[in-house]
Design an enzyme around this catalytic site. Structure first.
Site, PDB file in Angstrom:
ATOM      1  CG  ASN A   1       2.007 -11.743 -35.745  1.00 41.01           C
ATOM      2  OD1 ASN A   1       1.649 -11.855 -34.458  1.00 41.01           O
ATOM      3  ND2 ASN A   1       2.511 -10.993 -36.302  1.00 41.01           N
TER       4      ASN A   1
ATOM      5  CD  GLU B   1      -1.746  -2.945 -37.712  1.00 40.76           C
ATOM      6  OE1 GLU B   1      -0.865  -2.156 -37.733  1.00 40.76           O
ATOM      7  OE2 GLU B   1      -1.694  -4.201 -37.079  1.00 40.76           O
TER       8      GLU B   1
ATOM      9  CG  ASN C   1      -4.838  -9.620 -33.451  1.00 39.47           C
ATOM     10  OD1 ASN C   1      -3.735  -9.971 -33.696  1.00 39.47           O
ATOM     11  ND2 ASN C   1      -5.413  -8.368 -33.641  1.00 39.47           N
TER      12      ASN C   1
ATOM     13  CG  ASP D   1      -4.655  -9.367 -37.839  1.00 39.83           C
ATOM     14  OD1 ASP D   1      -4.753 -10.266 -37.175  1.00 39.83           O
ATOM     15  OD2 ASP D   1      -4.193  -8.261 -37.733  1.00 39.83           O
TER      16      ASP D   1
ATOM     17  CG  HIS E   1      -7.243  -5.584 -37.657  1.00 46.14           C
ATOM     18  ND1 HIS E   1      -6.317  -4.279 -37.595  1.00 46.14           N
ATOM     19  CD2 HIS E   1      -6.637  -6.428 -36.803  1.00 46.14           C
ATOM     20  CE1 HIS E   1      -5.105  -4.647 -36.600  1.00 46.14           C
ATOM     21  NE2 HIS E   1      -5.148  -5.781 -36.351  1.00 46.14           N
TER      22      HIS E   1
ATOM     23  N   PRO F   1      -4.817 -10.638 -26.034  1.00 51.30           N
ATOM     24  CG  PRO F   1      -3.028 -12.071 -26.064  1.00 51.30           C
ATOM     25  CD  PRO F   1      -3.404 -10.437 -25.963  1.00 51.30           C
TER      26      PRO F   1
ATOM     27  CG  PHE G   1       2.144 -14.397 -31.323  1.00 49.18           C
ATOM     28  CD1 PHE G   1       1.481 -15.411 -30.404  1.00 49.18           C
ATOM     29  CD2 PHE G   1       1.771 -14.535 -32.679  1.00 49.18           C
ATOM     30  CE1 PHE G   1       0.406 -16.129 -30.924  1.00 49.18           C
ATOM     31  CE2 PHE G   1       0.635 -14.849 -33.140  1.00 49.18           C
ATOM     32  CZ  PHE G   1       0.039 -16.001 -32.237  1.00 49.18           C
TER      33      PHE G   1
END
Length: 780
Positions: A697, A446, A637, A635, A555, A560, A702
């Site tokens: 995170n 990012e 996720n 990352d 990244h 979800p 979250f």
């Protein structure tokens, strides 16, 4: 039933009362001893069963009462409520019909304008729009400077008359209703709010269950989806049938610990008791949207209440509170702070009178002193000094999603002061963190184009770093003025120690649609291609030792609901790494390292020369692609139970994996996905230890581990890791970023030792026995 009865299940939910026991029947509306259900002033019949009566074994509510202590029937109330023989709390679940949901956000946005025209008291239990609840009264009084109810004066501190604002009119109205509720409960009708809610909602038709949103932020409104922020995939509300609890009017002196284990609670009523304090564990109830502690003996509110950032109403009428902690500034979604009836600081009260709750909360947040920083994170040694002599060559890798400025909005991170969200402040914090850790390789996610070129590249050059950067592919279609704000992945390296041999962009969407098996695969074009996430692959050689290393920085997509997209992106990435590793294993040796550099369009630095006394070793050779050391900073996720993690860690995912969601992705869904590397996430080496990382995170919606540093275990040994954040510091931190952590992600750093070549065992001369040796001596 356990000290109570259960109303028929309706859209309003389930209700539990401590005073009565009647048989349950799903088709009958229950009337207490002939008393109209809405007459809460009625005196109960003398025939009312005792609260200590044993529960009906067939009661559907038996298990809920068993939550506290399933092996006890008498005395259980005292352990939970903090007072003996007072009865169980009333627990219920309230849901609106579908037609009411779309108007909820609009109602909150216009709460100031709507209040004067309200004809019902829906605000008391959540301000639900388009639903006349009549919770405590059937009409809203009209307030004017000369006509105030409940004895409130419309004068300033100087004695002059002033216009009553809508904010204070609402405060007075809610205070009046709180007084009425307190009066009724003192007359012998505890659990006031649950009783009224039950009476209101008889006859409402059941509403179909609503799917749980990706984010558990009740005010999400879809913005996190647009800005690409991770949401809670494991919300505790998903399997919970009730989320409200009423402990009001029971004479409680303390709230016992079990109450705070119900982290799914959204509304908690403990009004009209004898509480002298709220325990710090109140901060565990982070889903609360309403807390009513009115008519107690509280002298203050605990700082831990600042953890409940989804709070919409905090009613503390008629206590002994004189001031408020700055930590309440985190409650940026709070609409009503009920303070009337307290000896509150006059300055705070005046802010509420003139400007409303939100202005007071803003002042508490913005004018609070910068808190003390936490204890610095320490490096954890994983070797205990047992690294073999053959593995002495070490390097460190630092990985950090720095939260791009475009995504760091007050809408998403309003619990933090504006100064802590300011990009100029945050990027300096990121820079300091990079410089203090002094890693060989720095992988940032990012990072926007302008920040890479104008800030990090120049600042990190003083620390002997050079960088490689690619923005996400959308930048290709934008004007330069817009493209500079597109984020991407940046990899920095210590150029005096490492030679950059090659760099490659991995564009997931472009690679997906150009695969031979992508023809007629609509899911590839509709789901994979529009997500423009990337990876950057760099190939390095150590100037002195000749060791080579592949460093990947990526990244993945965040949503979800698109777990299939993340998995396909991972498969494409590992496929490209596989192809490049085969190429790098055959890469020719560097003949002159003293002045070796890879020219780039942004690289104007002079060639690097080693000191004369250092003699560089020749380039290492590798027999296969899997022998080249590999590190992947991601990352991703995705949590440890995801298919993405499975593919990284286990090396394969079957073609019918549930997270593919039934979509078709060519050979991926025909043959499955696999890669040849033996990968391990470095931070899993801390699993099942006290130092295990609880999150990478951290936001109110979250908290989980979604960032990883993967390494090839056959070529590298993980020797140390950057540890966790001080748990004591985290006790009052509702989420990142803040003054001490500039991103909602946590930075990671791992140190690795390059494994030496396996030594071949020396061949021993075969022993043929004594006779053979004598024959040998005779021959000599």
């Amino acid at each position: 039933m356990a000290d109570g009865y259960r109303f028929p299940q309706q859209s309003a939910g389930n209700y539990y009362y401590p005073q009565h026991t009647q048989p349950h029947h799903p088709r009958h509306q229950i009337i207490r001893n002939g008393t109209p259900p809405n007459n809460i002033r009625s005196v109960f019949s003398a025939d009312t069963p005792s609260p200590s009566r044993s529960p009906d074994s067939h009661s559907p509510a038996q298990n809920l009462y068993g939550m506290f202590n399933q092996n006890h029937q008498q005395g259980q109330h005292g352990r939970v409520n903090g007072a003996g023989g007072r009865g169980m709390p009333a627990m219920y679940n309230f849901q609106h019909q579908n037609t009411h949901q779309p108007q909820h956000m609009q109602h909150h946005a216009n709460i100031q304008q709507d209040h004067p025209t309200h004809t019902t008291n829906g605000a008391v239990l959540g301000h639900h729009a388009s639903y006349s609840s009549g919770v405590l009264s059937n009409s809203t009084p009209s307030f004017t400077p000369s006509n105030l109810q409940n004895g409130h004066s419309a004068t300033t501190r100087g004695g002059q008359a002033q216009q009553i604002t809508e904010h204070w009119a609402e405060q007075i109205r809610l205070h009046k209703e709180s007084e009425k509720a307190h009066s009724l409960m003192m007359e012998g009708a505890p659990n006031h709010y649950a009783r009224l809610r039950a009476g209101e909602n008889r006859g409402i038709t059941p509403a179909p269950a609503q799917p749980v949103a990706a984010s558990d932020d009740p005010q999400d409104n879809g913005e996190s989806r647009d800005l690409g922020r991770m949401a809670d995939q494991q919300s505790p509300l998903k399997r919970q049938d009730w989320h409200n609890m009423d402990l009001s009017g029971q004479g409680l002196r303390v709230l016992s610990a079990p109450v705070f284990n119900y982290v799914f609670l959204k509304e908690l009523y403990v009004a009209s008791n004898k509480l002298a304090y709220l325990p710090p564990t109140i901060g565990q109830l982070r889903h609360l949207t309403l807390l009513d502690v009115s008519n107690n003996q509280l002298v203050d509110l605990p700082p831990e209440l600042g953890m409940c950032v989804y709070m919409k109403q905090l009613l503390a009428f008629d206590n002994r509170i004189q001031t408020l902690p700055n930590e309440l500034g985190s409650l940026y979604q709070l609409d009503i702070l009920g303070i009337e009836g307290n000896p509150i600081d006059q300055g705070m009260k005046q802010v509420v009178i003139e400007h409303g709750t939100k202005k007071l909360i803003e002042r508490l947040r913005e004018e609070a002193p910068v808190p003390m920083p936490p204890t610095p994170r320490s490096m954890l040694d994983l070797t205990s000094g047992e690294v073999s002599s053959a593995n002495r060559e070490r390097f460190k890798v630092f990985s950090f999603n720095i939260l791009t400025n475009e995504a760091c909005t007050e809408r998403l991170y309003g619990y933090s002061p504006k100064a802590a969200l300011d990009w100029e402040y945050r990027k300096e914090q990121v820079l300091q963190e990079i410089q203090s850790n002094d890693a060989d390789f720095v992988c940032l996610q990012e990072v926007d184009t302008e920040t890479f070129k104008e800030y990090f590249s120049m600042k990190l050059a003083y620390s002997k770093y050079k960088g490689v950067f690619w923005p996400r592919s959308r930048a290709k279609t934008m004007a330069e003025s817009q493209a500079k704000n597109v984020d991407g992945c940046a990899t920095f390296y210590k150029f005096e120690e490492w030679i950059l041999l090659d760099k490659q962009l991995v564009d997931f969407g472009n690679l997906a649609i150009n695969r031979p098996d992508a023809k007629n695969q609509h899911d590839i074009f509709n789901r994979i291609m529009p997500r423009d996430h990337i990876a950057v692959v760099c190939f390095f050689e150590n100037r002195q030792t000749g060791s080579r290393l592949i460093v990947v920085n990526t990244h993945l997509y965040w949503d979800p609901a698109y777990c299939d997209v993340k998995l396909i992106q991972t498969a494409i990435l590992l496929g490209e790494v596989n192809r490049l590793a085969e190429k790098y294993a055959k890469w020719p040796a560097c003949k002159d390292k003293k002045s070796y550099t890879l020219p780039t369009e942004d690289d104007d630095d002079d060639d690097v020369e080693l000191a004369p006394e250092i003699t560089p070793e020749p380039s290492k050779e590798y027999s296969s692609k899997t022998q080249v050391p590999l590190v992947i900073c991601a990352d991703q996720n995705s949590t440890a139970d995801s298919s993405v993690f499975e593919l990284f860690a286990k090396g394969s995912v079957r073609p019918d994996h549930p997270e593919l969601l039934g979509h078709s992705y060519g050979n991926f869904t025909k043959d499955g996905m696999e890669h040849p590397f033996s990968l391990r996430s470095a931070y899993t080496n801390l699993d099942k230890t006290p130092d295990a990382l609880p999150f990478t995170n951290y936001t109110p919606g979250f908290r989980g581990v979604i960032d990883h540093i993967w390494y090839s275990t056959n070529a590298l040994e993980n020797t140390s890791l950057l540890g966790r954040v001080d748990p004591e510091y985290m006790r009052t931190v509702p989420g990142f970023p803040n003054y001490h952590f500039p991103s909602d992600h946590l930075s990671l750093m791992a140190e690795f030792a390059i494994k030496g070549p396996k030594m071949k065992k020396a061949l021993q001369e075969p022993d043929f026995g004594p006779s053979g040796r004598r024959d040998d001596r005779r021959r000599t």
